[in-house]
Design a protein around this motif. Structure first.
Motif, PDB file in Angstrom:
ATOM      1  N   TYR A  46     -14.005  -1.987   3.058  1.00  0.00           N
ATOM      2  CA  TYR A  46     -13.851  -2.494   4.426  1.00  0.00           C
ATOM      3  C   TYR A  46     -12.613  -3.366   4.616  1.00  0.00           C
ATOM      4  CZ  TYR A  46     -18.564  -0.688   4.790  1.00  0.00           C
ATOM      5  OH  TYR A  46     -19.654   0.136   4.770  1.00  0.00           O
ATOM      6  N   LEU A  47     -11.841  -3.550   3.544  1.00  0.00           N
ATOM      7  CA  LEU A  47     -10.693  -4.465   3.656  1.00  0.00           C
ATOM      8  C   LEU A  47      -9.721  -4.039   4.753  1.00  0.00           C
ATOM      9  CD1 LEU A  47      -9.920  -5.365  -0.059  1.00  0.00           C
ATOM     10  CD2 LEU A  47     -10.571  -6.940   1.777  1.00  0.00           C
ATOM     11  N   SER A  48      -9.484  -2.743   4.851  1.00  0.00           N
ATOM     12  CA  SER A  48      -8.507  -2.280   5.836  1.00  0.00           C
ATOM     13  C   SER A  48      -8.991  -2.569   7.256  1.00  0.00           C
ATOM     14  CB  SER A  48      -8.260  -0.777   5.634  1.00  0.00           C
ATOM     15  OG  SER A  48      -7.426  -0.308   6.652  1.00  0.00           O
ATOM     16  N   THR A  80      -5.023  -6.777  -8.132  1.00  0.00           N
ATOM     17  CA  THR A  80      -4.626  -7.859  -7.219  1.00  0.00           C
ATOM     18  C   THR A  80      -3.585  -7.366  -6.217  1.00  0.00           C
ATOM     19  OG1 THR A  80      -2.987  -8.534  -8.852  1.00  0.00           O
ATOM     20  CG2 THR A  80      -5.075  -9.724  -8.856  1.00  0.00           C
ATOM     21  N   GLU A  81      -2.691  -6.493  -6.694  1.00  0.00           N
ATOM     22  CA  GLU A  81      -1.642  -5.982  -5.809  1.00  0.00           C
ATOM     23  C   GLU A  81      -2.265  -5.186  -4.650  1.00  0.00           C
ATOM     24  OE1 GLU A  81       2.140  -3.151  -6.408  1.00  0.00           O
ATOM     25  OE2 GLU A  81       1.691  -4.454  -8.113  1.00  0.00           O
ATOM     26  N   MET A  82      -3.333  -4.455  -4.970  1.00  0.00           N
ATOM     27  CA  MET A  82      -4.033  -3.692  -3.927  1.00  0.00           C
ATOM     28  C   MET A  82      -4.648  -4.643  -2.901  1.00  0.00           C
ATOM     29  SD  MET A  82      -5.842  -0.878  -6.356  1.00  0.00           S
ATOM     30  CE  MET A  82      -4.860   0.102  -7.472  1.00  0.00           C
ATOM     31  N   LEU A  83      -5.207  -5.734  -3.385  1.00  0.00           N
ATOM     32  CA  LEU A  83      -5.788  -6.719  -2.451  1.00  0.00           C
ATOM     33  C   LEU A  83      -4.695  -7.311  -1.565  1.00  0.00           C
ATOM     34  CD1 LEU A  83      -8.412  -8.672  -4.622  1.00  0.00           C
ATOM     35  CD2 LEU A  83      -8.688  -6.575  -3.288  1.00  0.00           C
ATOM     36  N   SER A  84      -3.537  -7.558  -2.156  1.00  0.00           N
ATOM     37  CA  SER A  84      -2.435  -8.112  -1.366  1.00  0.00           C
ATOM     38  C   SER A  84      -1.970  -7.117  -0.313  1.00  0.00           C
ATOM     39  CB  SER A  84      -1.260  -8.489  -2.269  1.00  0.00           C
ATOM     40  OG  SER A  84      -1.657  -9.514  -3.135  1.00  0.00           O
ATOM     41  N   ASP A  85      -2.008  -5.830  -0.644  1.00  0.00           N
ATOM     42  CA  ASP A  85      -1.626  -4.795   0.326  1.00  0.00           C
ATOM     43  C   ASP A  85      -2.476  -4.868   1.591  1.00  0.00           C
ATOM     44  OD1 ASP A  85       0.499  -3.426  -0.659  1.00  0.00           O
ATOM     45  OD2 ASP A  85      -0.663  -1.795  -1.561  1.00  0.00           O
ATOM     46  N   PHE A  86      -3.707  -5.360   1.426  1.00  0.00           N
ATOM     47  CA  PHE A  86      -4.611  -5.451   2.576  1.00  0.00           C
ATOM     48  C   PHE A  86      -4.737  -6.873   3.100  1.00  0.00           C
ATOM     49  CE2 PHE A  86      -5.608  -1.406   0.682  1.00  0.00           C
ATOM     50  CZ  PHE A  86      -5.606  -0.585   1.804  1.00  0.00           C
ATOM     51  N   ALA A 119      -0.568 -12.955  -8.472  1.00  0.00           N
ATOM     52  CA  ALA A 119      -0.281 -12.135  -7.295  1.00  0.00           C
ATOM     53  C   ALA A 119      -0.242 -12.970  -6.007  1.00  0.00           C
ATOM     54  CB  ALA A 119      -1.333 -11.041  -7.173  1.00  0.00           C
ATOM     55  N   GLY A 120      -0.388 -14.277  -6.145  1.00  0.00           N
ATOM     56  CA  GLY A 120      -0.333 -15.135  -4.962  1.00  0.00           C
ATOM     57  C   GLY A 120      -1.645 -15.221  -4.199  1.00  0.00           C
TER      58      GLY A 120
END
Ligand code: PEP
Length: 251
Positions: A46-48, A80-86, A119-120
């Protein structure tokens, strides 16, 4: 002066229609609550949609766990990078359900924490004792060791960019809340333990309480000196209850 923080942990609940209804109600009814930070930690799929609903609003979002690896052959994992993408700002690490059901050790939790910060992302680090451990009067030892694992792996300075959630395992999803005094005692212990490493971080770090926080007990809990808000499971799925808890964090 620390800002209060209320984060919802939806766990494995929700669907597109319910999430939208819930978030629209939360956005509308917390619009004037700028004294505190509000966030929701949602299931990966559901992140998107959540990003679309919350972008440029006062409500932030995040995930409930993350891989300790940056990329690679780790079927089923999310980086983490995927989470940052969203657009995630936060990620929960070390929730007791992950530690107990999925066997995550404090060392694994520390690696996830480290990966999140690299990843911030801001890790919401969950620590807390089981009922057996409380009855054996080793709460401080358990919580101290969970915190130490982070300090040893990521360094004490890393705590500056994190949130700690004290979540007694016996209070999660059970309807048994720690009394404000019980929670305050452990929060004070956590803050003092951090002060042993760094006094400034100890005075600035956000330490929230989780474990059956509801609309009718949030006020009392959040009034305690070292409790800076809450990590909310069940009650974060009901707009009216979550909003009431956010309201309690305004005082
Ligand atoms: C949690 O999921 O972190 C939690 C505290 O759940 P609950 O509020 O339902 O006890």
């Amino acid at each position: 002066m620390r800002k209060k923080f209320v984060a919802g942990n939806w766990k494995m609940h929700g669907n597109l229609a319910h999430n939208q209804e819930l978030l629209e109600a939360v956005l509308k009814n917390t619009a004037n609550m700028r004294q505190s930070e509000i966030a929701v930690c949602v299931p990966f799929p559901y992140l998107s949609a959540v990003q679309d609903l919350l972008r440029n609003t006062h409500v932030k979002w995040g995930a409930q766990t993350v891989s300790e690896h940056d990329k690679g052959a780790y079927t089923g994992e999310v980086s983490t990078e995927m989470l940052s993408d969203f657009g995630c700002k936060y990620v929960i690490v070390g929730h007791s359900e992950r530690r107990v059901i999925y066997g995550e050790s404090s060392q694994t939790v520390a690696l996830k924490y480290l990966a999140a910060q690299r990843a911030g992302l801001i890790p919401i680090l969950c620590i807390g004792e089981t009922l057996e451990q409380r009855e054996a009067q080793i709460t401080e030892q358990v919580v101290g060791e969970q915190l130490n694992a982070i300090v040893e792996t990521a360094g004490a300075e890393s705590l500056m960019k994190s949130v700690v959630a004290y979540e007694p395992v016996w209070a999660i999803g059970t309807g048994k809340t720690a009394t404000p005094q019980q929670a305050q005692e452990v929060h004070e212990f956590i803050r003092k333990s951090i002060a042993d490493y760094n006094k400034k971080i100890a005075s600035e770090i956000t330490i929230i309480y989780g474990g059956s926080v509801k609309a009718n007990n949030a006020d009392e809990l959040f009034a305690m000196k070292d409790i800076d808000g809450g990590l909310i499971g069940g009650a974060s799925l009901i707009a009216e209850d979550f909003v009431a808890i956010c309201e309690a964090a305004q005082n």
